[in-house]
Each structure stands twice: as structure tokens, then as C-alpha cells.
Write a protein that holds these residues in place. Structure first.
Motif, PDB file in Angstrom:
ATOM      1  N   LEU A   1      -9.243   4.987  -2.047  1.00 42.52           N
ATOM      2  CA  LEU A   1      -8.267   3.919  -2.258  1.00 42.52           C
ATOM      3  C   LEU A   1      -8.577   3.228  -3.577  1.00 42.52           C
ATOM      4  CD1 LEU A   1      -9.421   0.727  -1.571  1.00 42.52           C
ATOM      5  CD2 LEU A   1      -9.776   1.860   0.617  1.00 42.52           C
TER       6      LEU A   1
ATOM      7  N   ILE B   1      -2.945   0.359  -3.953  1.00 43.99           N
ATOM      8  CA  ILE B   1      -2.640  -0.993  -3.474  1.00 43.99           C
ATOM      9  C   ILE B   1      -2.300  -1.893  -4.661  1.00 43.99           C
ATOM     10  CG2 ILE B   1      -3.479  -2.957  -2.136  1.00 43.99           C
ATOM     11  CD1 ILE B   1      -5.576  -1.082  -0.909  1.00 43.99           C
TER      12      ILE B   1
ATOM     13  N   MET C   1       0.843  -1.200   0.000  1.00 44.56           N
ATOM     14  CA  MET C   1       0.000   0.000   0.000  1.00 44.56           C
ATOM     15  C   MET C   1       0.877   1.249   0.000  1.00 44.56           C
ATOM     16  SD  MET C   1      -2.873  -0.960   2.860  1.00 44.56           S
ATOM     17  CE  MET C   1      -3.740  -2.528   2.832  1.00 44.56           C
TER      18      MET C   1
ATOM     19  N   ALA D   1       1.701  -0.076  -7.227  1.00 41.43           N
ATOM     20  CA  ALA D   1       1.023   0.582  -6.107  1.00 41.43           C
ATOM     21  C   ALA D   1       1.065   2.095  -6.274  1.00 41.43           C
ATOM     22  CB  ALA D   1       1.679   0.174  -4.786  1.00 41.43           C
TER      23      ALA D   1
ATOM     24  N   ALA E   1      -6.920  -0.822   4.576  1.00 36.24           N
ATOM     25  CA  ALA E   1      -6.823   0.537   4.023  1.00 36.24           C
ATOM     26  C   ALA E   1      -7.958   1.412   4.546  1.00 36.24           C
ATOM     27  CB  ALA E   1      -6.852   0.482   2.497  1.00 36.24           C
TER      28      ALA E   1
ATOM     29  N   ILE F   1      -4.744   6.251  -1.115  1.00 33.97           N
ATOM     30  CA  ILE F   1      -4.043   4.973  -0.989  1.00 33.97           C
ATOM     31  C   ILE F   1      -4.098   4.225  -2.318  1.00 33.97           C
ATOM     32  CG2 ILE F   1      -3.942   2.763   0.233  1.00 33.97           C
ATOM     33  CD1 ILE F   1      -5.236   4.072   2.618  1.00 33.97           C
TER      34      ILE F   1
ATOM     35  N   ALA G   1      -6.945  -6.491   2.485  1.00 26.95           N
ATOM     36  CA  ALA G   1      -6.205  -5.274   2.152  1.00 26.95           C
ATOM     37  C   ALA G   1      -7.135  -4.072   2.119  1.00 26.95           C
ATOM     38  CB  ALA G   1      -5.502  -5.438   0.803  1.00 26.95           C
TER      39      ALA G   1
ATOM     40  N   CYS H   1       4.335   3.753   3.280  1.00 24.77           N
ATOM     41  CA  CYS H   1       4.097   2.467   2.624  1.00 24.77           C
ATOM     42  C   CYS H   1       3.833   1.410   3.687  1.00 24.77           C
ATOM     43  CB  CYS H   1       5.294   2.064   1.765  1.00 24.77           C
ATOM     44  SG  CYS H   1       4.969   0.615   0.730  1.00 24.77           S
TER      45      CYS H   1
END
Length: 754
Positions: free
Chosen positions: A447, A415, A325, A432, A389, A413, A385, A374
Motif C-alpha cells: 500500500l 490511498i 482507497m 489514489a 488497508a 492499494i 487509513a 474503491c
């Protein structure tokens, strides 16, 4: 007054025989002085050892030894001096009084050592101690004199008795001061001064004794028979006492010297131990600094690369999933710009704590630099995940108290998942990062997972870079649009701001937001700026030939171009090629572009100004400049950023800020241009407060050169509407003066320099 058989402060009797044949043995007097010197020197060493002893037991032992050296030395000096006294009568000594005099001497010495044990001794401590010690020495002397049995009575003269007491008091005061002074120090000079101090102190002690002896007169009563001296050998006794005392003093001095050397070695060993400990700490600190961020105490980029590589190898071996991330704090730059970098650092600490608390103990959390973080975490599914996040984003929304303000931050964010989105650390990090940019482009505070579309967009950016490079090389597809800047006094178009556009063969007309960042990231921005400069000068020369000789052109200059040493030569060349006067060109630079190497920037701008080209500072109030820098810059025009005008005239603060900027600029003899004029109320406000030029959607949108001449002609016909004497405002037609929504999105990028 009679005390212990001594006649103190009394006159001589009328009857009786005075013993006049009294003298002192010189050898024993010298021996007494040597004993006093040795005792004083030993005492100074004991005081030094006492002050440097760190253990309480050793401290007490040195204090007792010092008291014994000083008390025994004073008493031995006194007794040897008494043995040196020779009179034509039989002399004996009372044992009990002699022992009492020794005990008094020891008590006085203990009092002296106790007084010297204070870490800080003021005058109100020093004087009473000196008084008690001096009186104790006098008391010891006269008790010892009372122990002397001669068959004669001792009478003491008042004057010399008082002189003896005074000498004792002064000697005690001097001894205390010298002992405190010599507690610390080293070297040959210090040792020589200690010898001198010992001689001085011993001289004062022996002077006290012999002054008291001088005050004494022996009187044999008339009814008492004279007893002649016996064969008593006082010399042998005196030598024995002196030898023993010197032996004790010498042994004490040797012990002090040995202890001093031992303590010095201990200190050396301790210093070596401390240095070794410091070396270990330095090694640990270097290890910490090499792999951890000093501000947030998170793993830094170097440590992250090492740990990430290890974890990736473990997951490859177990074929388990791993999420990478990338986090970027939204609008963090505003904090540094408004509250300062110190407040920004404090905010980063809190944010790092929030991220750390939202993750699990086995997750890898790193700060890669600036406001970029990160997180690497093991997972079983993509939902894990996403939940992690979302937990981080939720934790970030908690209010933070900073600089007296309560603020809420957000984060974007991106990912990527191993092994779906890549098998190497480089691939996973790159993907990412691409997902992070999608989150930022989507309005931030969101995200996104990496997907093939992002890779396509990255490929498109690479394609645009290659095509932009080709467009610059072949001078094909790029064009310049112009936005008029109106003079408030005349209502005419005084200037034209040159804004670059790109006619792309596949994507159509592209605004600067699509390619300026690509040009900056790939070193094309200088060539692009110079291309705009040359074409703007050529277009203005064309307008001059059509009869618009009073119009100037303004060209934006990026920070990278401003650092180009050949910029003055390029400007001069562009003017010569177009046949344009330097006064008709104006370069616009942003505040942030000016704030690099300020002295170098000033020198470069002076070279451009010397050509006759005007200079303008763009987006004033949004960067880092200060009045201290502003007054040093060779500027002609100041442009107020559109952000200050958005809420005018509704916001009182914005009104006051704009008014203050106008007043300040005029005080510095700068003309003022206001960007972003969108309403007649804004125009009226600026007109009222003396703004020199207006630019914005209310007046005109940027247009290509082909559409510029009709616009200029229409403005000339309607210029009377802008005439301040008429008290009217501009009422342009919608198709001419209203900015399209599509343009507004790209115009903010244009303020960055294009």
C-alpha cells in the motif's frame, strides 16, 4: 330372483294375465330428455367451477351443487319417464321407495363429483368409478320401479336387463371422460362441444331407463282383480317436477356463469396486481442495476460517484478527514486466462466479500470495474487509513477454494486523503490511482499513500509522451537493436528480431518498458510500429549489401497496429522503399493481438501473406488462442514463450509442454522458434526434440546495427560448434553471448511486441 317385489332374471308364470296395452306419453318423454340434458349441462358447469375454485369452501359448495344437479336431474328424468308410462291398470307410488331412489341418485352423483375432484385420474381410478356410478344408476332405476304399485307383478327379461346395465356403465364412463375433458377451456367452440356432450350424456341416461322399461312385463296374478286407472293426473305432476328441475338447473347454470365471469375479473385484477408488482420490482431492479454491481452486489461506478460526492460535501462542511482507497487485485488476469472467466467471477465475489467484511458498516465499498475496487472511509488520522488497508490486505491472504484449487490472492492499494491530497472528487480519485500504480510498481501486495513524488512521476510520464511524439515526428533519438535467431540445422543466424530503443537526451538509453505503455495509452503505438518496420527493412537492405543476403528480419506488431486496415499497404511500401524482397520480412503478432475480431484478423493476415511476407505467432501459450483459431490463421512460424523454457529440463511438465508444442506446430506445418534459451541444457533439449530455431541470452543479446556485423562474422567462424552432426553445443564467449541483468528486466516487455 325376486327383489323388492321385482322378478329379475325370471321366466313369465304359467298362469296370470299379461298387461299388453302399455305405452308412453311422447310429451313427457321429451320433457324427461330435456330435464336430463339440462342436468348434464349444469353438471359440466359445476365440474368446471369445482376445478377452478381456489377456496376450499367454494370448492365444496360447487361439488355439492353439482351433485344435486346431476342426482336431481337423473331422478327427475326417471320419475317423469315413469309418469309418462301408461297402462290399463291403477298406478300408485310408494313414498318411501321413491325417496330412497332419490337418495340413491344423489349418492351416485356425489360419487361422480368426488371422482372428478382428482387432479390426475388414471384408468385404474376411472373404471371402478364408472362401474360404481353405472350400477348406482341401475339400482336407482329399479328401486324407483319397485315404488310403482299397480297390482301386477313386474317381470324382467334377462337380455334387456343386461343391456340396460351395459348402457348405464358405458354412459357413466363416457360422462366421466367428457366431464374431465370439459373442465378447462373457453370460447364458442368449447361451449358448442359442451352442448353436444350434454345431449350425448342425457341420451345415454334416458336410454338406460327405457331399455329397462322395455325389459319389463306386467303380469296380473290369476287370483287378483283388475283395478282400472283412476283420474290421477300424471301430466300435471310431471310438468311440475320438470319445471322445478329445469329451474334448479337453470339457476345453477346462471350461478356458474356469474361465478366464471367474477373469477375472470378477479384473475384480471390479480394479473393487473401482479403486473404492477412486477413493474415495481422492475423499477427497483433498474435502480439496483443502475447503482449496484450485479456480480458482487457492491456499489458500481455510477452509484459510487453519486454517494462519494454527497460524502465529500458533508466532510467539506464539517472540515473532517476522508480517505479514498483504490484496490487492484494482483495478477487477476492469470485466473481468467487459466481457469476461465466464470472462475474469475466467482473469485471476484469472494474478494468483494473479504473487502466488505474487513471494512466498517459506514464505509463506502464499490467495484469500479474488472478487478478494481474503491473504499471511502471517514477517519481522524492517516494511521486509521493505513490500519484499514492492512486489515483488507490481511483478509485477502486467507486461502480461497476455487475450481478444486486452493489459492491465495493479494491486492495493491493506493490511498489519497481529503483535504491533504485534493479537495475535489476528481483530484482524490486521480491521486489514489497514482498511489496504486506506485504499489504495483513496487512489486504489488503493498500500500502507498499519495505524495508529491507521484505527481512528479505523472508529470514525467506526460513529458515522455510529448517527447516521444516529437521523436517520432522528427525521427530523432529512436533506434533499433537486433537479437539474432539461430537455425538449429546450419548453426547460422537465420533471422534478426528488431527491438526498439530510445536514446533520451536526459535519461539515456530507455528500454521499451519505459515508453511502450505510454505509446499504447496515447495512440502512438501504430506510428512507432511502422517506424520500426521501415528502419528494420532499411537496415536489412544495408546488411544485404554487406553480403548477408540470407538473413531475414522479424518485426513485432502490436494489437492496435494489427487492427490498422492500411497495414498491408504500409508493409508493401516499406519493402519497396528498402528494395527488399517480401520473403526476407517476417511479422510477429502475439496471441492476444490475434483474438480480437478473428475473421477480420484472418483477412488482414491473408492480405499480408499474399505479399510474400512470413507471419509468426509470438508468446505462444500465454494468451487466449486455441487450436480452432490457430488452424485458421495463415501462419508460418510459432514462437514458444520463454516462460515454458525457464524450468527445462528440470521440470517434467514443462518438458512435456514444450515437446507437445513442437509436435503440434510441425503437424500444422509451422516452424518453431524457442525464446529465452539461457543454458546449454535447454539448447540440447530443444535440439533433441526438433526445434527449428533458437533465440536467447545463451546465444546472443540484442545489439545495435553497428555491433551486428562483428557478431555475424564471429558466428560464421564458430558455426561448426552448432552443427548438429558434430553433436556439440554452442560455447560462445561471455561478452558476446551472455545477457546482462539490466537487459533481462526490459526484455520481458520486448516480448509484448517491441
Amino acid at each position: 330372483m325376486e327383489w323388492l317385489g321385482l322378478q329379475l332374471f325370471a321366466d313369465l308364470p304359467a298362469t296370470g294375465r299379461i298387461v299388453i296395452d302399455c305405452r308412453h306419453e311422447p310429451l313427457l318423454m321429451l320433457l324427461a330428455y330435456l330435464v336430463a340434458c339440462a342436468a348434464c349441462f349444469a353438471t359440466l358447469d359445476m365440474v368446471e367451477r369445482q376445478s377452478h375454485s381456489e377456496e376450499p369452501t367454494a370448492h365444496r359448495q360447487w361439488k355439492m351443487l353439482g351433485a344435486c344437479c346431476l342426482g336431481g336431474g337423473i331422478w327427475a328424468m326417471h320419475f317423469i319417464s315413469m309418469l309418462a308410462f301408461q297402462a290399463p291398470v291403477e298406478v300408485h307410488y310408494d313414498v318411501s321407495l321413491t325417496v330412497l331412489s332419490l337418495l340413491i341418485a344423489l349418492a351416485v352423483a356425489w360419487l361422480a363429483m368426488q371422482s372428478l375432484d382428482r387432479s390426475h385420474m388414471r384408468a385404474h381410478h376411472l373404471l371402478p368409478s364408472a362401474l360404481l356410478i353405472g350400477l348406482g344408476i341401475v339400482l336407482m332405476h329399479f328401486v324407483g320401479m319397485a315404488a310403482m304399485e299397480t297390482g301386477a307383478r313386474q317381470y324382467y327379461r334377462t337380455g334387456l336387463l343386461l343391456a340396460c346395465t351395459t348402457i348405464a356403465l358405458l354412459t357413466s364412463l363416457a360422462a366421466l371422460c367428457l366431464a374431465r375433458y370439459f373442465r378447462n377451456g373457453s370460447g364458442t367452440r368449447h361451449q358448442l362441444m359442451k352442448y353436444g356432450a350434454s345431449l350425448l350424456m342425457a341420451g345415454g341416461i334416458i336410454a338406460t331407463h327405457f331399455t329397462a322399461m322395455s325389459a319389463m312385463t306386467l303380469v296380473i296374478p290369476a287370483d287378483t282383480a283388475l283395478r282400472l286407472p283412476s283420474g290421477y293426473n300424471s301430466l300435471q305432476l310431471a310438468l311440475g317436477i320438470g319445471f322445478i328441475t329445469l329451474l334448479i338447473s337453470g339457476a345453477s347454470i346462471s350461478a356458474a356463469l356469474a361465478d366464471k365471469k367474477l373469477q375472470s375479473k378477479e384473475h384480471d385484477l390479480r394479473r393487473v396486481s401482479v403486473l404492477l408488482g412486477q413493474l415495481d420490482q422492475a423499477r427497483a431492479s433498474l435502480q439496483q442495476a443502475a447503482h449496484y454491481d450485479a456480480l458482487t452486489n457492491l456499489v458500481n461506478r455510477r452509484g459510487f460517484n453519486q454517494v462519494f460526492a454527497e460524502r465529500l460535501a458533508e466532510h467539506k462542511a464539517t472540515q473532517s478527514r476522508l480517505a479514498v482507497m483504490f484496490l487492484d487485485i494482483d495478477h487477476f488476469k492469470r485466473i481468467n486466462d487459466s481457469l476461465g472467466h466464470a472462475a474469475g467471477d466467482e473469485l471476484l465475489k469472494v474478494i468483494a466479500s473479504h473487502i466488505k467484511s474487513a471494512t466498517r458498516t459506514h464505509d463506502l465499498v464499490a467495484r469500479l470495474g474488472g478487478d478494481e475496487f474503491c473504499v471511502v472511509t471517514s477517519l481522524n488520522s492517516c494511521d486509521e487509513a493505513r490500519h484499514l488497508a492492512q486489515r483488507i490486505m490481511q483478509r485477502m491472504k486467507e486461502p480461497i477454494d476455487l475450481g478444486g484449487r486452493r489459492m491465495v490472492m493479494s491486492t495493491s492499494i493506493g490511498i489519497s486523503i481529503f483535504p491533504d491530497d485534493g479537495s475535489s472528487a476528481e483530484e482524490l480519485l486521480k491521486h489514489a490511482d497514482l498511489a496504486l500504480y506506485q504499489s504495483k510498481d513496487s512489486g504489488r501486495n503493498s500500500l502507498h499513500f499519495f505524495n508529491d513524488k507521484l505527481k512528479t512521476q505523472a508529470s514525467l510520464a506526460l513529458q515522455l509522451e510529448e517527447e516521444l511524439r516529437l521523436a517520432l515526428l522528427e525521427e530523432h533519438g529512436l533506434c533499433v537493436h537486433y537479437q539474432p535467431i539461430f537455425d538449429m540445422r546450419s548453426g547460422q543466424v537465420a533471422k534478426l528480431e528488431a527491438l526498439v530503443r530510445w536514446h533520451h537526451p536526459q535519461h539515456g538509453l530507455l528500454g521499451p518498458d519505459r515508453f511502450i505503455a505510454i505509446a499504447e495509452a496515447n495512440g502512438l503505438i501504430v506510428d512507432l510500429d511502422l517506424w520500426v518496420l521501415r528502419h528494420a527493412c532499411a537496415d536489412l537492405a544495408h546488411l544485404q549489401r554487406l553480403g548477408y543476403g540470407d538473413v531475414k528480419v522479424t518485426v513485432n506488431c502490436s494489437a492496435v497496429t494489427l487492427s490498422h486496415d492500411e497495414l498491408p499497404v504500409e508493409v508493401e511500401t516499406a519493402l519497396l522503399l528498402a528494395g527488399l524482397a517480401a520473403r526476407q520480412l517476417e511479422l510477429e503478432v502475439t496471441e492476444n493481438a490475434l483474438m480480437g475480431d478473428i475473421q477480420r484478423t484472418v483477412n488482414l493476415l491473408k492480405r499480408i501473406r499474399a505479399l510474400g511476407v512470413a507471419l509468426s505467432i509470438d508468446d505462444f501459450g500465454t494468451g487466449y488462442s486455441s487450436l480452432a483459431y490457430l488452424k485458421r490463421l495463415p501462419l508460418d512460424v510459432l514462437k514458444i514463450d520463454r516462460t515454458f523454457l525457464q524450468d527445462v529440463p528440470g521440470s517434467q511438465k514443462d518438458r512435456e509442454i514444450v515437446q507437445a508444442i513442437i509436435v503440434m506446430a510441425h503437424t500444422l506445418h509451422l516452424q518453431v522458434v524457442s525464446e529465452g534459451v539461457e543454458t546449454v541444457e535447454q539448447q540440447a533439449f530443444l535440439e533433441t526434440h526438433g526445434c527449428d530455431y533458437l533465440q536467447g541470452y545463451l546465444l546472443s543479446r540484442p545489439v545495435p546495427l553497428a555491433d551486428l556485423r562483428p557478431l555475424l562474422e564471429r558466428v560464421q567462424r564458430e558455426s561448426k560448434v552448432l552443427n548438429p552432426c558434430g553433436g556439440k553445443v554452442l560455447q560462445g564467449s561471455p561478452d558476446l553471448f551472455a545477457g546482462s541483468p539490466g537487459y533481462r528486466a526490459g526484455a520481458s516487455i520486448a516480448r509484448r511486441g517491441h
